[in-house]
Motif scaffolding. Structure first.
Motif, PDB file in Angstrom:
ATOM      1  N   LYS A  86      43.215  10.123   7.317  1.00  0.00           N
ATOM      2  CA  LYS A  86      42.551   9.690   8.550  1.00  0.00           C
ATOM      3  C   LYS A  86      41.048   9.562   8.335  1.00  0.00           C
ATOM      4  N   LYS A  87      40.461  10.590   7.648  1.00  0.00           N
ATOM      5  CA  LYS A  87      39.037  10.499   7.362  1.00  0.00           C
ATOM      6  C   LYS A  87      38.728   9.287   6.490  1.00  0.00           C
ATOM      7  N   LYS A  88      39.554   9.159   5.453  1.00  0.00           N
ATOM      8  CA  LYS A  88      39.334   8.030   4.556  1.00  0.00           C
ATOM      9  C   LYS A  88      39.512   6.712   5.290  1.00  0.00           C
ATOM     10  N   GLU A  89      40.554   6.683   6.154  1.00  0.00           N
ATOM     11  CA  GLU A  89      40.807   5.450   6.913  1.00  0.00           C
ATOM     12  C   GLU A  89      39.652   5.138   7.861  1.00  0.00           C
ATOM     13  N   SER A  90      39.148   6.203   8.570  1.00  0.00           N
ATOM     14  CA  SER A  90      38.028   5.969   9.483  1.00  0.00           C
ATOM     15  C   SER A  90      36.775   5.560   8.708  1.00  0.00           C
ATOM     16  N   ALA A  91      36.541   6.269   7.548  1.00  0.00           N
ATOM     17  CA  ALA A  91      35.364   5.916   6.744  1.00  0.00           C
ATOM     18  C   ALA A  91      35.479   4.501   6.205  1.00  0.00           C
ATOM     19  N   MET A  92      36.692   4.178   5.699  1.00  0.00           N
ATOM     20  CA  MET A  92      36.875   2.834   5.155  1.00  0.00           C
ATOM     21  C   MET A  92      36.817   1.779   6.260  1.00  0.00           C
ATOM     22  N   GLU A  93      37.352   2.154   7.422  1.00  0.00           N
ATOM     23  CA  GLU A  93      37.283   1.209   8.533  1.00  0.00           C
ATOM     24  C   GLU A  93      35.835   0.970   8.953  1.00  0.00           C
ATOM     25  N   LEU A  94      35.044   2.087   9.021  1.00  0.00           N
ATOM     26  CA  LEU A  94      33.623   1.943   9.343  1.00  0.00           C
ATOM     27  C   LEU A  94      32.903   1.141   8.268  1.00  0.00           C
ATOM     28  N   GLU A  95      33.214   1.510   6.992  1.00  0.00           N
ATOM     29  CA  GLU A  95      32.594   0.770   5.897  1.00  0.00           C
ATOM     30  C   GLU A  95      33.003  -0.685   5.926  1.00  0.00           C
ATOM     31  N   TYR A  96      34.316  -0.888   6.268  1.00  0.00           N
ATOM     32  CA  TYR A  96      34.801  -2.268   6.336  1.00  0.00           C
ATOM     33  C   TYR A  96      34.084  -3.050   7.439  1.00  0.00           C
ATOM     34  N   VAL A 108      35.102  -9.225  -2.553  1.00  0.00           N
ATOM     35  CA  VAL A 108      35.045  -7.921  -1.873  1.00  0.00           C
ATOM     36  C   VAL A 108      35.898  -7.941  -0.614  1.00  0.00           C
ATOM     37  N   ILE A 109      35.812  -9.050   0.154  1.00  0.00           N
ATOM     38  CA  ILE A 109      36.637  -9.179   1.374  1.00  0.00           C
ATOM     39  C   ILE A 109      38.107  -9.167   1.011  1.00  0.00           C
ATOM     40  N   HIS A 110      38.465  -9.890  -0.074  1.00  0.00           N
ATOM     41  CA  HIS A 110      39.871  -9.904  -0.515  1.00  0.00           C
ATOM     42  C   HIS A 110      40.329  -8.514  -0.933  1.00  0.00           C
ATOM     43  N   ASN A 111      39.455  -7.800  -1.673  1.00  0.00           N
ATOM     44  CA  ASN A 111      39.817  -6.432  -2.077  1.00  0.00           C
ATOM     45  C   ASN A 111      39.968  -5.527  -0.870  1.00  0.00           C
ATOM     46  N   LEU A 112      39.075  -5.690   0.118  1.00  0.00           N
ATOM     47  CA  LEU A 112      39.196  -4.883   1.334  1.00  0.00           C
ATOM     48  C   LEU A 112      40.493  -5.193   2.075  1.00  0.00           C
ATOM     49  N   ALA A 113      40.846  -6.474   2.145  1.00  0.00           N
ATOM     50  CA  ALA A 113      42.116  -6.831   2.796  1.00  0.00           C
ATOM     51  C   ALA A 113      43.297  -6.238   2.042  1.00  0.00           C
ATOM     52  N   GLN A 114      43.238  -6.292   0.676  1.00  0.00           N
ATOM     53  CA  GLN A 114      44.313  -5.697  -0.113  1.00  0.00           C
ATOM     54  C   GLN A 114      44.376  -4.190   0.088  1.00  0.00           C
ATOM     55  N   GLU A 115      43.192  -3.546   0.155  1.00  0.00           N
ATOM     56  CA  GLU A 115      43.177  -2.107   0.419  1.00  0.00           C
ATOM     57  C   GLU A 115      43.725  -1.796   1.806  1.00  0.00           C
ATOM     58  N   HIS A 116      43.432  -2.651   2.764  1.00  0.00           N
ATOM     59  CA  HIS A 116      43.996  -2.448   4.105  1.00  0.00           C
ATOM     60  C   HIS A 116      45.517  -2.544   4.082  1.00  0.00           C
ATOM     61  N   ILE A 117      46.041  -3.551   3.350  1.00  0.00           N
ATOM     62  CA  ILE A 117      47.505  -3.680   3.231  1.00  0.00           C
ATOM     63  C   ILE A 117      48.083  -2.451   2.533  1.00  0.00           C
ATOM     64  N   ASN A 118      47.382  -1.996   1.462  1.00  0.00           N
ATOM     65  CA  ASN A 118      47.860  -0.795   0.761  1.00  0.00           C
ATOM     66  C   ASN A 118      47.833   0.417   1.675  1.00  0.00           C
TER      67      ASN A 118
END
Length: 720
Positions: A105-115, A271-281
């Motif tokens: 959850k922390k990672k998701e919130s941090a990554m979401e904020l970073e995203y 970077v956007i593609h990697n972020l989208a792939q990380e979101h799918i992962n």
């Protein structure tokens, strides 16, 4: 004297009569006492035999009790140890799950904020890059214009340089020629002047010299102006060359900036593609975590079952201890009864001895006047005959309505539905289905599937000759192949698929692996081709050992086999009637209960086809569950009622040699048919009904479900 003698004789006769009566009575008492004594002795022997048997049983019970108690203690210790280990593992896994969930959850919130921040930054940078690109485009156009002008100026300058060179050459040539001429003329003039000087006066010579000097000065001024013009032209050409060099440098800089901007844009796109792939992962990881939660819940359920088994074993031990105590009490009571009987026997022996002594004394007293009376043996014949008669009455209920309409030809029952029913949405019709449709392809030698727990897979690997037959008996839910089921009216197919590690093929499974999917799916496609007005619902319930590539290949195969027959996804079912589907030539609904369904327009998601699993071995719980879930059914989506019993691990362990068809199916078949007969299809009512072994009774299940659609027709006629 005679009277006295007569009286004495009468008294003697009376005494003799009395003595005879007494002896007879004593003898009768002796006979009764002997009979009673024989009965008591036989009863004593029986009781002694019973005591011996009871003592043997008691000893056997003691031995059995010690063995049972030891066995139960061992089992209890093992179960307690297993429960302790499982509880520790469960606590550790729960803590790990909570920690991982918090981290995720922390990672998701941090990554979401970073995203989000990166997305905003990237959008701003993209806009800035777009502005720069536009500016660069303007600069490019201006550069092209300047280059064109510069080329024109260069051509003009080259022409001017050539003209200047020619003019300079001509002027220098003319100047040199003029100088030479002037020198000659001056020499000639000087000669003439010398001659004239001689002839003229000094004043005239001075005037001539003054005029020549002025002319030379004028010529020198003209030459100086021409040299200045040439110098100005050279400085202008140098300035133009410098400007050209600067413009070229600016163009190169602009091109480098454009390349840098393009690289930044490409890098940002990556970077956007990697972020989208990380979101799918992350979505996939979230799904895996949910599956882990489900597995943890299953572990908790197993723990509760093991605790219940331990509690039941403890209750059994307590019951055995109570039974042992009761046997001890019964033994003590029997021993006390035997002691009491022995005391009674002693008293009877004493009374018999006393009676014998009295009889002997009486016989000795009257032996002279009486003869012994022979003993009369009384044989008692007891012939009691008991006759027991038992009568059983079996009431067989037959579904009379199920054989009336539409049941003569189940193969085309959708085609032969009345026209009013074809205008009703399919989520308001009653449709029969089969549970685990492809289990008829399972063989005993097949491998244990990944849907079973790890310990069962281990047993199947190392003790296959014992484990696999048991798994096979409880895995097969259908006996007929797919075409026979379709010809029997089944229109909803429940499918579970998995892959194997050694190849890329997809197989059906339920406990054990079944056949490869291609041939059954091609059989379904062929059957649909020959039955143009029939509709089938394929429900892929579970996917085991599937990767992203497996999903992609599997979906491609489904679309290739059923090309043109799959109905596209729709949020509403109101227009999805049999008449509309036949008009559009759609013959199949494919339900794909996985997140990959959202990427395809003809794969229906799980949310639009609700199905609930009873998971019980009790018929009453099954009926209550079906009624409760049917009352909760949403009105605007399809609903699947699973009319089946599911064996759990304790039930299978209690019945290792039993089968699903022989043990659980007969328990619920009549109640299921009665439950279906009571219900009626329609809005918020019966829709899709599935069961095990649908071909029993010549597809009586299919007939009952299909026949319930006639209630809608009768209801509509009554309303009209």
């Amino acid at each position: 004297m005679l009277r006295k003698k007569k009286k004495e004789k009468e008294k003697k006769v009376r005494k003799k009569c009395l003595n005879e009566r007494e002896t007879l009575s004593y003898e009768q008492q002796i006979l009764d006492n002997n009979k009673q004594l024989s009965r008591l002795r036989s009863r004593n022997e029986e009781l002694e035999h019973e005591v011996k048997v009871i003592t043997k049983k008691l000893e056997q019970l003691k031995e059995d009790r010690s063995d049972v108690v030891a066995h139960l203690k061992r089992n209890l210790e093992g179960k307690i140890e297993e429960a302790r280990e499982l509880s520790e593992r469960l606590l550790a896994l729960e803590e790990l799950r909570k920690q991982e969930q918090a981290d995720y959850k922390k990672k998701e919130s941090a990554m979401e904020l970073e995203y989000r921040t990166m997305e905003s930054n990237l959008s701003a940078e993209v806009k800035l890059a777009a502005g720069k690109l536009n500016a660069l485009e303007d600069w490019r156009l201006a550069r092209l214009d300047l280059m064109h002008k510069f080329e024109v100026q260069e051509e003009q300058i080259a022409k001017q340089e050539e003209s200047h060179k020619t003019t300079l050459y001509e002027t220098e040539k003319s100047v040199i020629i003029a100088k030479a001429k002037m020198q000659k003329e001056m020499e000639e003039r000087l000669k003439q002047l010398a001659q004239e000087f001689k002839e003229a006066t000094n004043i005239r010579i001075a005037d001539m010299m003054h005029n020549t000097v002025r002319r030379n000065i004028a010529l020198n001024h003209e030459l100086n102006t021409m040299l200045k013009v040439c110098e100005d032209l050279e400085t202008k050409s140098a300035e133009c060359k410098e400007n050209d060099r600067l413009l070229r440098l600016q163009c190169e800089l602009f091109e480098n900036e454009a390349k840098i901007a393009l690289k930044d844009a490409m890098r940002q796109q990556r970077v956007i593609h990697n972020l989208a792939q990380e979101h799918i992962n992350m979505v996939l990881e979230y799904g895996r975590i949910q599956r882990e939660n489900v597995r943890f819940n299953n572990y908790e359920r197993l723990m509760n079952e093991y605790r219940a088994i331990c509690a039941a074993s403890e209750q059994k031990t307590k019951m055995l201890e109570r039974q042992l105590q009761e046997t001890k009490k019964a033994r003590e009571e029997i021993l006390t009864e035997v002691r009491n009987k022995c005391e009674e026997f002693d008293k009877l022996n004493e009374t018999l001895k006393e009676a014998k002594r009295c009889v002997l004394e009486a016989l000795q007293c009257y032996s002279e006047s009486h003869e012994y009376i022979r003993h009369v043996c009384i044989h008692l014949d007891r012939c009691d005959v008991i006759a027991i008669m038992e009568s059983e009455s079996i009431i067989k209920s037959q579904a009379g309505e199920a054989d009336a309409i539409l049941n003569d030809d189940l193969e085309f029952w959708m085609t032969r539905l009345p026209a009013p029913l074809k205008d009703i949405s399919i989520i308001h019709l009653a449709i029969p289905g089969s549970h685990n449709t492809m289990t008829y392809t399972i063989q005993k030698h097949n491998d244990v599937g990944p849907d079973e727990p790890a310990f069962i897979r281990t047993l199947g690997r190392y003790c296959s000759f014992i484990a696999k037959p048991i798994i096979l008996n409880w895995s097969i839910t259908q006996c007929d192949d797919i075409k026979q089921q379709l010809n029997g009216g089944i229109r909803y197919l429940d499918l579970r698929v998995a892959t194997k590690s050694r190849d890329k093929a997809v197989y059906f499974l339920h406990g054990l692996y079944g056949s490869e999917i291609s041939k059954p799916l091609l059989d379904i496609a062929d059957w649909l081709t020959s039955h143009a007005n029939e509709i089938i619902i394929l429900d892929f319930q579970h996917f085991y050992a599937f990767t992203d590539n497996d999903h992609y290949r599997f979906i491609e195969k489904i679309q290739r086999i059923f090309s043109g027959k799959m109905c596209p996804v729709s949020a509403k079912f109101d227009h999805l009637t049999l008449q509309w589907l036949v008009a559009k030539r759609y013959q199949m609904f494919v339900i794909y209960r996985n997140v990959y369904a959202q990427n395809y327009s003809n794969l229906w998601p799980s949310a639009l086809w609700r199905t609930v699993w009873p998971n019980t071995v009790s018929v009453n719980e099954l009926i209550n569950f079906l009624n409760r879930e049917l009352q909760r059914r949403p009105f605007d989506i399809a609903f699947v009622s699973q009319c089946l019993l599911t064996p759990n691990t304790p039930y299978v362990m209690k019945h290792p040699c039993a089968t699903l068809k022989k043990n659980l199916m007969p328990l619920c078949q009549k109640q299921i048919l009665y439950w279906i007969g009571e219900k009626e299809p329609g809005r918020g009512r019966l829709n899709i009904v599935i069961a095990d072994f649908v071909s029993n009774g010549n597809f009586l299940f299919s007939k009952t479900v299909i026949q319930s659609n006639m209630k809608l027709l009768r209801k509509s006629t009554e309303i009209s």
